[in-house]
Design a protein around this motif. Structure first.
Motif, PDB file in Angstrom:
ATOM      1  N   PRO A  39      -5.776   6.575   3.253  1.00  0.00           N
ATOM      2  CA  PRO A  39      -6.340   6.562   1.891  1.00  0.00           C
ATOM      3  C   PRO A  39      -7.854   6.774   1.871  1.00  0.00           C
ATOM      4  O   PRO A  39      -8.366   7.523   1.035  1.00  0.00           O
ATOM      5  N   LYS A  60      -5.270   9.286  -6.268  1.00  0.00           N
ATOM      6  CA  LYS A  60      -4.062   8.467  -6.361  1.00  0.00           C
ATOM      7  C   LYS A  60      -3.192   8.707  -5.135  1.00  0.00           C
ATOM      8  O   LYS A  60      -2.533   9.737  -5.020  1.00  0.00           O
ATOM      9  N   VAL A  61      -3.212   7.749  -4.230  1.00  0.00           N
ATOM     10  CA  VAL A  61      -2.416   7.830  -3.004  1.00  0.00           C
ATOM     11  C   VAL A  61      -1.871   6.443  -2.685  1.00  0.00           C
ATOM     12  O   VAL A  61      -2.420   5.436  -3.134  1.00  0.00           O
ATOM     13  N   PRO A  62      -0.798   6.376  -1.910  1.00  0.00           N
ATOM     14  CA  PRO A  62      -0.282   5.067  -1.507  1.00  0.00           C
ATOM     15  C   PRO A  62      -1.341   4.289  -0.725  1.00  0.00           C
ATOM     16  O   PRO A  62      -1.908   4.789   0.248  1.00  0.00           O
ATOM     17  N   PRO A  98      -7.647  -0.918  -3.999  1.00  0.00           N
ATOM     18  CA  PRO A  98      -8.517   0.089  -4.600  1.00  0.00           C
ATOM     19  C   PRO A  98      -9.871   0.095  -3.895  1.00  0.00           C
ATOM     20  O   PRO A  98     -10.223  -0.863  -3.189  1.00  0.00           O
ATOM     21  N   ASP A 124      -7.245   4.912  -6.548  1.00  0.00           N
ATOM     22  CA  ASP A 124      -6.256   4.234  -7.397  1.00  0.00           C
ATOM     23  C   ASP A 124      -4.989   4.059  -6.565  1.00  0.00           C
ATOM     24  O   ASP A 124      -4.212   5.002  -6.397  1.00  0.00           O
ATOM     25  N   PRO A 125      -4.769   2.874  -6.010  1.00  0.00           N
ATOM     26  CA  PRO A 125      -3.648   2.705  -5.067  1.00  0.00           C
ATOM     27  C   PRO A 125      -2.289   2.831  -5.738  1.00  0.00           C
ATOM     28  O   PRO A 125      -2.041   2.250  -6.789  1.00  0.00           O
ATOM     29  N   GLN A 126      -1.441   3.611  -5.101  1.00  0.00           N
ATOM     30  CA  GLN A 126      -0.071   3.797  -5.557  1.00  0.00           C
ATOM     31  C   GLN A 126       0.874   2.983  -4.658  1.00  0.00           C
ATOM     32  O   GLN A 126       0.503   2.598  -3.544  1.00  0.00           O
ATOM     33  N   PRO A 127       2.096   2.704  -5.126  1.00  0.00           N
ATOM     34  CA  PRO A 127       3.040   1.901  -4.327  1.00  0.00           C
ATOM     35  C   PRO A 127       3.286   2.516  -2.944  1.00  0.00           C
ATOM     36  O   PRO A 127       3.386   3.733  -2.805  1.00  0.00           O
ATOM     37  N   ASP A 182       5.652   3.138   0.167  1.00  0.00           N
ATOM     38  CA  ASP A 182       7.059   3.183   0.556  1.00  0.00           C
ATOM     39  C   ASP A 182       7.193   2.551   1.946  1.00  0.00           C
ATOM     40  O   ASP A 182       6.665   3.089   2.921  1.00  0.00           O
TER      41      ASP A 182
END
Length: 452
Positions: free
Chosen positions: A155, A254-256, A260, A435-438, A440
């Motif tokens: 990230p 916006k990446v996993p 932030p 912007d942290p995304q979920p 997996d």
């Protein structure tokens, strides 16, 4: 005040010793040789620096400087692919290479009697690199894996890449050193060969040797191994300037990710005239006031007192061949705090300096800290060579080091406040937020670590 005086005195003694033990030569083919004698241990560091980095690339071929760095380990008429590293390891040494915006460098660290081996191998690949389509097709896949590992899977790597892309819209510093993936996918064997034949010549290289050696003996060895290499003319380098920024720039990545973060940068000047410039030194002191240790302003106010952030930082690098620079602020907000709150707090710390300046006590602490760190880092033979190589490839003499402590010591509180007011303004600000995304839990890394 006493700490500054002591650090400055130590620095001046160390610099005088360095000047006495540093020797500079030039071969007939244009190769410059700089030797830093340091006889504390029977080791030697040999570095070959080429004044060619990502700044010299063109659109559509980004990453080619780094690709060629990989290909330099793929053999010559005399040395088979991979044999270079095996020979150095068999001699008890270690070696590697790195590519930057302004240069590409190759190094070996060995017992001093093995220096001829280093010279023999480096001179051979400077003149006789065998670039084959077969090896290129293998290595370009390795480079793409490296890009995935260092950037696409990280990230912070993605944030840094996007930040540079908005901070520099025309200047080549806006392009990633590793290259855009599309360019790597379409790069050809001919692109790498062209880069090698354009930039890899003695007149575009600097040989830096540091350690338990004598200057005249290194010079004789350099003439023996590098002297026979014929130079060629370099391509013309056209000026590449960044147009004046006339408004704030922003991007959201916006990446996993777990947390932030924010990365901010203001366009600022860099060192151009080592004798006359003072603003770059004031900017370096300003970065030290904000960051540098636990008592610096950002950590003290935003992490300890307000608990707005889990980490914060400020940075500035005055040495850039591209003649443009950034003064950067960064941080990760604490749990329950937002990136917007942290951004406002970072800018508030800057505004306080603009309005109220810095104290003499604060300034002296930073000067002592920076100068002492500079002196202590000279304990590393490798670092001594690095400093010389970087200065020389970016257009400065290693003698610039002589005036560094005095230049820093001469900075006044008024000058620190002046550069903050003049350059840390909204119209030259670029901001990238993560912007942290979920995440997996079953996702596998896209890339894997590399070896040259």
């Amino acid at each position: 005040m006493l700490a500054t005086i002591i650090a400055l005195a130590i620095g001046q003694v160390a610099l005088k010793a360095q000047a006495a033990d540093t020797h500079e030569y030039k071969l007939d083919n244009g190769l410059r040789v700089i030797v830093q004698e340091d006889h504390r241990a029977p080791v030697v560091v040999s570095q070959v620096w080429y004044r060619a980095g990502s700044i010299d690339e063109v659109n559509g071929k980004t990453g080619v400087a780094h690709v060629l760095e990989h290909m330099m380990f793929k053999g010559t008429k005399q040395i088979k692919p991979g044999q270079f590293s095996r020979l150095i390891a068999a001699a008890g040494g270690r070696e590697n290479a790195f590519t930057g915006t302004d240069y590409t460098a190759y190094y070996q660290q060995l017992e001093k009697s093995q220096l001829p081996l280093s010279f023999k191998l480096e001179a051979d690949r400077m003149a006789n690199l065998e670039l084959t389509k077969e090896e290129f097709s293998k290595e370009i896949r390795v480079v793409m894996e490296e890009r995935r590992w260092r950037t696409d899977d990280k990230p912070q790597g993605m944030l840094n890449e996007q930040f540079n892309a908005i901070a520099f819209q025309a200047h080549p510093y806006g392009r990633p050193i590793v290259g855009w993936m599309n360019d790597l996918e379409n790069m050809t064997f001919e692109d790498a060969r062209e880069w090698y034949h354009h930039w890899y010549t003695p007149s575009n290289a600097i040989l830096v040797v540091a350690g338990d050696v004598k200057g005249d003996e290194v010079y004789k060895l350099a003439k023996q191994y590098f002297g026979p290499i014929r130079p060629h003319a370099l391509p013309a380098r056209k000026p590449q300037l960044e147009p004046q920024q006339i408004g704030e720039r922003r991007t959201v990545v916006k990446v996993p990710a777990e947390l932030p973060s924010i990365l901010m940068g203001f366009h600022v000047p860099v060192l151009q005239d080592a004798d006359k410039d003072w603003e770059p030194y004031a900017l370096e002191i300003l970065a030290g006031v904000l960051d540098g240790n636990a008592s610096a302003r950002l950590n003290q106010n935003l992490v300890r007192q307000q608990q707005l952030a889990v980490d914060v930082g400020a940075s500035y690098d005055m040495i850039q061949r591209g003649q443009v620079g950034l003064f950067e602020l960064e941080g990760t907000p604490s749990e329950g705090k937002t990136v917007a709150e942290l951004e406002a707090a970072l800018l508030e710390q800057v505004e306080r300096i603009k309005q109220d300046g810095v104290t003499e006590e604060e300034l002296q602490r930073v000067k002592a800290q920076v100068i002492a760190a500079d002196v202590y880092q000279r304990d590393s033979v490798f670092y001594q060579a690095m400093r010389i190589g970087r200065l020389e490839t970016t257009g400065f003499s290693w003698r610039t080091l002589d005036s560094y402590p005095a230049k820093l010591s001469a900075v006044t509180p008024q000058q620190v406040q002046e550069v903050a007011r003049k350059y840390l303004i909204k119209d030259t600000l670029s901001v990238a937020t993560l912007d942290p995304q979920p995440i997996d839990p079953n996702a596998k890394p896209k890339g894997k670590p590399h070896e040259h």
